[in-house]
Design a protein around this motif. Structure first.
Motif, PDB file in Angstrom:
ATOM      1  N   GLY A 174       4.398  19.013 -17.100  1.00 42.12           N
ATOM      2  CA  GLY A 174       4.607  19.429 -15.715  1.00 42.12           C
ATOM      3  C   GLY A 174       3.588  18.845 -14.759  1.00 42.12           C
ATOM      4  N   SER A 232       6.494   9.194 -15.499  1.00 41.02           N
ATOM      5  CA  SER A 232       7.371  10.253 -15.980  1.00 41.02           C
ATOM      6  C   SER A 232       7.899   9.908 -17.373  1.00 41.02           C
ATOM      7  CB  SER A 232       8.543  10.430 -15.015  1.00 41.02           C
ATOM      8  OG  SER A 232       9.536  11.267 -15.584  1.00 41.02           O
ATOM      9  N   LEU A 273       3.741  16.160 -12.522  1.00 35.91           N
ATOM     10  CA  LEU A 273       4.044  15.545 -11.235  1.00 35.91           C
ATOM     11  C   LEU A 273       5.385  16.054 -10.721  1.00 35.91           C
ATOM     12  CD1 LEU A 273       2.656  13.511  -9.348  1.00 35.91           C
ATOM     13  CD2 LEU A 273       4.107  11.734 -10.314  1.00 35.91           C
ATOM     14  N   LEU A 274       5.402  16.441  -9.445  1.00 38.38           N
ATOM     15  CA  LEU A 274       6.613  16.981  -8.835  1.00 38.38           C
ATOM     16  C   LEU A 274       7.434  15.854  -8.224  1.00 38.38           C
ATOM     17  CD1 LEU A 274       8.294  19.451  -8.035  1.00 38.38           C
ATOM     18  CD2 LEU A 274       6.905  19.598  -5.943  1.00 38.38           C
ATOM     19  N   HIS A 275       8.638  15.672  -8.723  1.00 35.01           N
ATOM     20  CA  HIS A 275       9.593  14.714  -8.177  1.00 35.01           C
ATOM     21  C   HIS A 275      10.658  15.471  -7.389  1.00 35.01           C
ATOM     22  CE1 HIS A 275       8.476  10.970 -10.489  1.00 35.01           C
ATOM     23  NE2 HIS A 275       7.783  11.894 -11.135  1.00 35.01           N
ATOM     24  N   ARG A 283       7.826   8.147  -5.409  1.00 34.12           N
ATOM     25  CA  ARG A 283       7.791   9.181  -4.360  1.00 34.12           C
ATOM     26  C   ARG A 283       7.161   8.728  -3.035  1.00 34.12           C
ATOM     27  NH1 ARG A 283       4.593  13.963  -6.279  1.00 34.12           N
ATOM     28  NH2 ARG A 283       3.024  12.338  -6.261  1.00 34.12           N
ATOM     29  N   ASP A 317      13.635  15.980  -8.106  1.00 38.54           N
ATOM     30  CA  ASP A 317      14.483  16.799  -8.973  1.00 38.54           C
ATOM     31  C   ASP A 317      13.688  17.795  -9.809  1.00 38.54           C
ATOM     32  OD1 ASP A 317      13.234  14.910 -10.534  1.00 38.54           O
ATOM     33  OD2 ASP A 317      15.033  14.277 -11.607  1.00 38.54           O
ATOM     34  N   GLY A 318      12.444  18.026  -9.447  1.00 39.05           N
ATOM     35  CA  GLY A 318      11.644  19.028 -10.152  1.00 39.05           C
ATOM     36  C   GLY A 318      10.405  18.441 -10.808  1.00 39.05           C
ATOM     37  N   TRP A 319       9.712  19.292 -11.558  1.00 38.92           N
ATOM     38  CA  TRP A 319       8.477  18.872 -12.233  1.00 38.92           C
ATOM     39  C   TRP A 319       8.791  17.997 -13.441  1.00 38.92           C
ATOM     40  CZ3 TRP A 319       3.824  19.542 -10.186  1.00 38.92           C
ATOM     41  CH2 TRP A 319       3.659  20.517  -9.197  1.00 38.92           C
ATOM     42  N   HIS A 320       8.021  16.905 -13.566  1.00 40.42           N
ATOM     43  CA  HIS A 320       8.193  15.992 -14.686  1.00 40.42           C
ATOM     44  C   HIS A 320       6.951  16.008 -15.574  1.00 40.42           C
ATOM     45  CE1 HIS A 320      11.635  13.119 -13.378  1.00 40.42           C
ATOM     46  NE2 HIS A 320      11.758  14.268 -12.728  1.00 40.42           N
ATOM     47  N   ASP A 321       7.186  15.969 -16.893  1.00 38.24           N
ATOM     48  CA  ASP A 321       6.090  15.652 -17.806  1.00 38.24           C
ATOM     49  C   ASP A 321       5.725  14.192 -17.608  1.00 38.24           C
ATOM     50  OD1 ASP A 321       6.418  18.206 -18.755  1.00 38.24           O
ATOM     51  OD2 ASP A 321       7.334  17.612 -20.661  1.00 38.24           O
ATOM     52  N   GLU A 322       4.457  13.870 -17.835  1.00 44.16           N
ATOM     53  CA  GLU A 322       3.981  12.503 -17.634  1.00 44.16           C
ATOM     54  C   GLU A 322       3.348  11.964 -18.911  1.00 44.16           C
ATOM     55  OE1 GLU A 322       3.153  10.599 -14.308  1.00 44.16           O
ATOM     56  OE2 GLU A 322       5.037  11.628 -13.874  1.00 44.16           O
TER      57      GLU A 322
END
Length: 209
Positions: free
Chosen positions: A189, A166, A191-193, A71, A195-200
């Motif tokens: 949820g 991610s 980190l916001l990428h 990002r 294409d939306g929020w990603h689990d990390e």
């Protein structure tokens, strides 16, 4: 008539109490170290970023894969020069340690490994990394992380190092695992990428591992 009111007693100055828990790494430790360089078996070299790496940084921050997972903002050449200078300042401010992955025989960077969120008092930090297409496929990130992990534990004296990525990025997960960072869990949820929020995924190592 004289004023017989006694002078006000100045407030007591509390004694200076040393912290109960001393810092894991004393302040000034990182700033006192010269940033080392390392030749890797894959043919690349870990070294500080230099102004002549500017085109590589501009290209990296425009690379679709690097932009998707890391990002970064797009950079002009002038902004890239400033960013590289800032990384050197952050070393001396003991906030980050950022290396270039570059051909051992010279030339511009093809990748980055950085230790960010450095907390000397708490003894921790987080690794981040990316590679341009020219640096991919030779295991450079895994080898570089292994070398810099030894430096962070042995030379700097940190206690815990972590890597997050991610859950949709299995390549980064493999790099973490191959570098000796076991998976500790999943942050939902986190980190916001684009294409939306990603689990990390959270990976971590201790100096005692």
């Amino acid at each position: 008539m004289t004023d017989s009111t006694p002078p006000a007693t100045p407030p007591a100055i509390p004694p200076v109490v040393p912290p109960v828990i001393p810092p894991v790494v004393p302040p000034g430790r990182l700033a006192s170290l010269a940033q080392p360089s390392y030749d890797l078996l894959c043919g690349l070299r870990l070294r500080p970023w230099e102004p002549y790496d500017t085109p590589a940084l501009v290209a990296a921050y425009a690379d679709p894969d690097i932009r998707h997972w890391n990002r970064p903002d797009l950079l002009t050449e002038e902004q890239a020069v400033t960013r590289i200078a800032r990384w050197r300042e952050r070393w001396h401010a003991e906030r980050a340690a950022v290396w270039a992955l570059a051909p051992a025989d010279g030339g511009c960077a093809v990748g980055l490994i950085g230790l960010a969120d450095i907390d000397l008092r708490g003894g921790s930090g987080e690794f981040m990394y990316w590679l341009l297409p020219a640096g991919r496929g030779a295991g450079a990130t895994t080898e570089g992380l292994t070398v810099l992990t030894r430096w962070a534990f042995g030379e700097l004296g940190l206690h815990r190092l972590r890597i997050t990525h991610s859950t949709a990025n299995p390549a980064s997960c493999q790099v973490a695992l191959k570098s000796g960072y076991p998976l500790e869990g999943t942050m939902r949820g986190a980190l916001l990428h684009a294409d939306g929020w990603h689990d990390e995924h959270l990976h971590a190592r201790l100096s005692t591992d």
